[in-house]
Design a protein around this motif. Structure first.
Motif, PDB file in Angstrom:
ATOM      1  N   TYR A   1      18.489  37.866  13.036  1.00 28.37           N
ATOM      2  CA  TYR A   1      19.366  36.747  13.390  1.00 28.37           C
ATOM      3  C   TYR A   1      20.533  37.179  14.275  1.00 28.37           C
ATOM      4  O   TYR A   1      20.857  36.520  15.260  1.00 28.37           O
ATOM      5  CB  TYR A   1      19.882  36.083  12.108  1.00 28.37           C
ATOM      6  CG  TYR A   1      20.785  34.902  12.332  1.00 28.37           C
ATOM      7  CD1 TYR A   1      20.269  33.695  12.783  1.00 28.37           C
ATOM      8  CD2 TYR A   1      22.153  34.995  12.096  1.00 28.37           C
ATOM      9  CE1 TYR A   1      21.090  32.604  12.983  1.00 28.37           C
ATOM     10  CE2 TYR A   1      22.984  33.902  12.294  1.00 28.37           C
ATOM     11  CZ  TYR A   1      22.451  32.713  12.738  1.00 28.37           C
ATOM     12  OH  TYR A   1      23.271  31.637  12.940  1.00 28.37           O
ATOM     13  N   GLU A   2      21.170  38.306  13.957  1.00 29.68           N
ATOM     14  CA  GLU A   2      22.320  38.751  14.738  1.00 29.68           C
ATOM     15  C   GLU A   2      21.944  39.107  16.174  1.00 29.68           C
ATOM     16  O   GLU A   2      22.767  38.966  17.080  1.00 29.68           O
ATOM     17  CB  GLU A   2      23.014  39.925  14.056  1.00 29.68           C
ATOM     18  CG  GLU A   2      23.804  39.492  12.844  1.00 29.68           C
ATOM     19  CD  GLU A   2      24.606  40.625  12.243  1.00 29.68           C
ATOM     20  OE1 GLU A   2      24.903  41.610  12.945  1.00 29.68           O
ATOM     21  OE2 GLU A   2      24.954  40.494  11.062  1.00 29.68           O
ATOM     22  N   ALA A   3      20.714  39.536  16.408  1.00 25.42           N
ATOM     23  CA  ALA A   3      20.268  39.845  17.767  1.00 25.42           C
ATOM     24  C   ALA A   3      20.279  38.595  18.635  1.00 25.42           C
ATOM     25  O   ALA A   3      20.394  38.688  19.863  1.00 25.42           O
ATOM     26  CB  ALA A   3      18.878  40.466  17.739  1.00 25.42           C
ATOM     27  N   ASN A   4      20.187  37.438  18.010  1.00 26.85           N
ATOM     28  CA  ASN A   4      20.224  36.169  18.705  1.00 26.85           C
ATOM     29  C   ASN A   4      21.600  35.908  19.319  1.00 26.85           C
ATOM     30  O   ASN A   4      21.753  35.048  20.175  1.00 26.85           O
ATOM     31  CB  ASN A   4      19.868  35.073  17.683  1.00 26.85           C
ATOM     32  CG  ASN A   4      19.760  33.710  18.263  1.00 26.85           C
ATOM     33  OD1 ASN A   4      19.354  33.534  19.401  1.00 26.85           O
ATOM     34  ND2 ASN A   4      20.124  32.718  17.485  1.00 26.85           N
ATOM     35  N   PHE A   5      22.615  36.656  18.900  1.00 24.68           N
ATOM     36  CA  PHE A   5      23.984  36.471  19.365  1.00 24.68           C
ATOM     37  C   PHE A   5      24.419  37.529  20.380  1.00 24.68           C
ATOM     38  O   PHE A   5      25.594  37.670  20.653  1.00 24.68           O
ATOM     39  CB  PHE A   5      24.965  36.526  18.182  1.00 24.68           C
ATOM     40  CG  PHE A   5      25.050  35.246  17.409  1.00 24.68           C
ATOM     41  CD1 PHE A   5      25.893  34.230  17.808  1.00 24.68           C
ATOM     42  CD2 PHE A   5      24.288  35.068  16.265  1.00 24.68           C
ATOM     43  CE1 PHE A   5      25.992  33.057  17.093  1.00 24.68           C
ATOM     44  CE2 PHE A   5      24.377  33.903  15.532  1.00 24.68           C
ATOM     45  CZ  PHE A   5      25.237  32.887  15.945  1.00 24.68           C
ATOM     46  N   ARG A   6      23.486  38.288  20.920  1.00 21.62           N
ATOM     47  CA  ARG A   6      23.877  39.277  21.921  1.00 21.62           C
ATOM     48  C   ARG A   6      22.724  39.502  22.905  1.00 21.62           C
ATOM     49  O   ARG A   6      21.563  39.266  22.600  1.00 21.62           O
ATOM     50  CB  ARG A   6      24.312  40.583  21.272  1.00 21.62           C
ATOM     51  CG  ARG A   6      23.264  41.293  20.482  1.00 21.62           C
ATOM     52  CD  ARG A   6      23.818  42.596  19.868  1.00 21.62           C
ATOM     53  NE  ARG A   6      22.858  43.202  19.008  1.00 21.62           N
ATOM     54  CZ  ARG A   6      22.706  42.929  17.709  1.00 21.62           C
ATOM     55  NH1 ARG A   6      23.474  42.055  17.129  1.00 21.62           N
ATOM     56  NH2 ARG A   6      21.787  43.537  16.995  1.00 21.62           N
ATOM     57  N   LEU A   7      23.112  39.966  24.081  1.00 16.85           N
ATOM     58  CA  LEU A   7      22.108  40.289  25.081  1.00 16.85           C
ATOM     59  C   LEU A   7      21.372  41.551  24.668  1.00 16.85           C
ATOM     60  O   LEU A   7      21.995  42.520  24.221  1.00 16.85           O
ATOM     61  CB  LEU A   7      22.748  40.513  26.444  1.00 16.85           C
ATOM     62  CG  LEU A   7      23.412  39.317  27.112  1.00 16.85           C
ATOM     63  CD1 LEU A   7      23.982  39.737  28.466  1.00 16.85           C
ATOM     64  CD2 LEU A   7      22.435  38.171  27.280  1.00 16.85           C
ATOM     65  N   ALA A   8      20.070  41.542  24.834  1.00 14.26           N
ATOM     66  CA  ALA A   8      19.270  42.744  24.579  1.00 14.26           C
ATOM     67  C   ALA A   8      19.472  43.719  25.744  1.00 14.26           C
ATOM     68  O   ALA A   8      19.945  43.331  26.823  1.00 14.26           O
ATOM     69  CB  ALA A   8      17.795  42.366  24.462  1.00 14.26           C
ATOM     70  N   ASP A   9      19.108  44.966  25.539  1.00 13.75           N
ATOM     71  CA  ASP A   9      19.172  45.942  26.630  1.00 13.75           C
ATOM     72  C   ASP A   9      18.335  45.421  27.789  1.00 13.75           C
ATOM     73  O   ASP A   9      17.189  45.002  27.609  1.00 13.75           O
ATOM     74  CB  ASP A   9      18.644  47.302  26.169  1.00 13.75           C
ATOM     75  CG  ASP A   9      19.567  47.981  25.175  1.00 13.75           C
ATOM     76  OD1 ASP A   9      20.762  47.596  25.109  1.00 13.75           O
ATOM     77  OD2 ASP A   9      19.096  48.888  24.459  1.00 13.75           O
ATOM     78  N   GLY A  10      18.925  45.414  28.967  1.00 17.54           N
ATOM     79  CA  GLY A  10      18.219  44.962  30.159  1.00 17.54           C
ATOM     80  C   GLY A  10      18.234  43.453  30.370  1.00 17.54           C
ATOM     81  O   GLY A  10      17.843  42.978  31.432  1.00 17.54           O
ATOM     82  N   GLU A  11      18.659  42.695  29.380  1.00 17.47           N
ATOM     83  CA  GLU A  11      18.720  41.234  29.516  1.00 17.47           C
ATOM     84  C   GLU A  11      19.985  40.862  30.286  1.00 17.47           C
ATOM     85  O   GLU A  11      21.054  41.426  30.044  1.00 17.47           O
ATOM     86  CB  GLU A  11      18.726  40.592  28.134  1.00 17.47           C
ATOM     87  CG  GLU A  11      18.582  39.101  28.139  1.00 17.47           C
ATOM     88  CD  GLU A  11      18.478  38.531  26.728  1.00 17.47           C
ATOM     89  OE1 GLU A  11      17.859  37.472  26.582  1.00 17.47           O
ATOM     90  OE2 GLU A  11      19.015  39.144  25.767  1.00 17.47           O
ATOM     91  N   THR A  12      19.870  39.901  31.193  1.00 16.44           N
ATOM     92  CA  THR A  12      21.018  39.482  32.005  1.00 16.44           C
ATOM     93  C   THR A  12      21.380  38.038  31.689  1.00 16.44           C
ATOM     94  O   THR A  12      20.594  37.294  31.092  1.00 16.44           O
ATOM     95  CB  THR A  12      20.688  39.579  33.500  1.00 16.44           C
ATOM     96  OG1 THR A  12      19.680  38.609  33.816  1.00 16.44           O
ATOM     97  CG2 THR A  12      20.209  40.984  33.889  1.00 16.44           C
TER      98      THR A  12
END
Length: 191
Positions: free
Chosen positions: A79-90
């Motif tokens: 769930y917390e990953a939904n609140f931040r950009l992943a590596d390489g995501e713009t």
């Protein structure tokens, strides 16, 4: 897009117009930020401007999939990953996804004859009431407006903390409004 929703002629049109406006203002909080600023978490929480926009998009898609009776399995451990950009995501990736989701919402709602249509309540999460089994499509749209507006407010505070940018000056800059005695478009600190 103007700072206010224009005249509306029907409930459906109004709900969709207000949702579109809230999408716009949450996206506007990213205007002019660098990739590092988009990921910055300057408050006591782990929230960032880009992460909040990503979360709003994901939340809208989850709700519209529920309306469509195509709910996705939600991994609450991620769930917390939904609140931040992943590596390489713009932010451009997030905006493209949000555009796709917005189009899906518009198409889905246009195909629904009655906004009172039942939408099942997910009883697996503790924040939903246990004494009702269905929302309505109308309720879902109102909830999406509320959810997006809440997070636009969070993003406003984070944005202001990062560089002092606030909603109307950002809108003035993004839309090339002329400077006036009462409205000065936002400019980067280096400008």
């Amino acid at each position: 897009m103007p700072g206010q929703v224009g005249a509306v002629s029907s409930e459906r049109e109004g709900l969709l117009a207000y949702l579109a406006q809230m999408r716009y203002v949450v996206r506007l909080t990213a205007y002019g930020l660098t990739p590092d600023q988009l990921r910055a978490t300057p408050s006591a929480s782990p929230l960032s401007v880009a992460g909040l926009i990503k979360h709003c998009a994901s939340t809208e898609e989850n709700w519209i999939d529920t309306v469509r009776r195509e709910p996705r399995e939600i991994d609450y451990n991620a769930y917390e990953a939904n609140f931040r950009l992943a590596d390489g995501e713009t932010i451009e990736d997030v905006f493209a996804d949000y555009d796709r989701i917005a189009a899906k919402t518009e198409k889905t709602i246009a195909a629904i004859e009655d906004l009172s249509q039942d939408v099942p309540v997910d009883h697996s999460v503790p924040w939903n009431p246990k004494d009702i089994d269905n929302w309505s499509v109308r309720w879902v749209l109102l909830h999406l407006i509320q959810e997006t507006a809440r997070h636009a407010g969070h993003a406003d505070v984070i944005r202001e903390t990062i560089d002092g940018g606030t909603a109307y000056p950002l809108m003035a800059a993004a839309e090339s409004w002329p400077e006036s005695p009462w409205m000065k478009p936002w400019k980067p600190a280096s400008a």
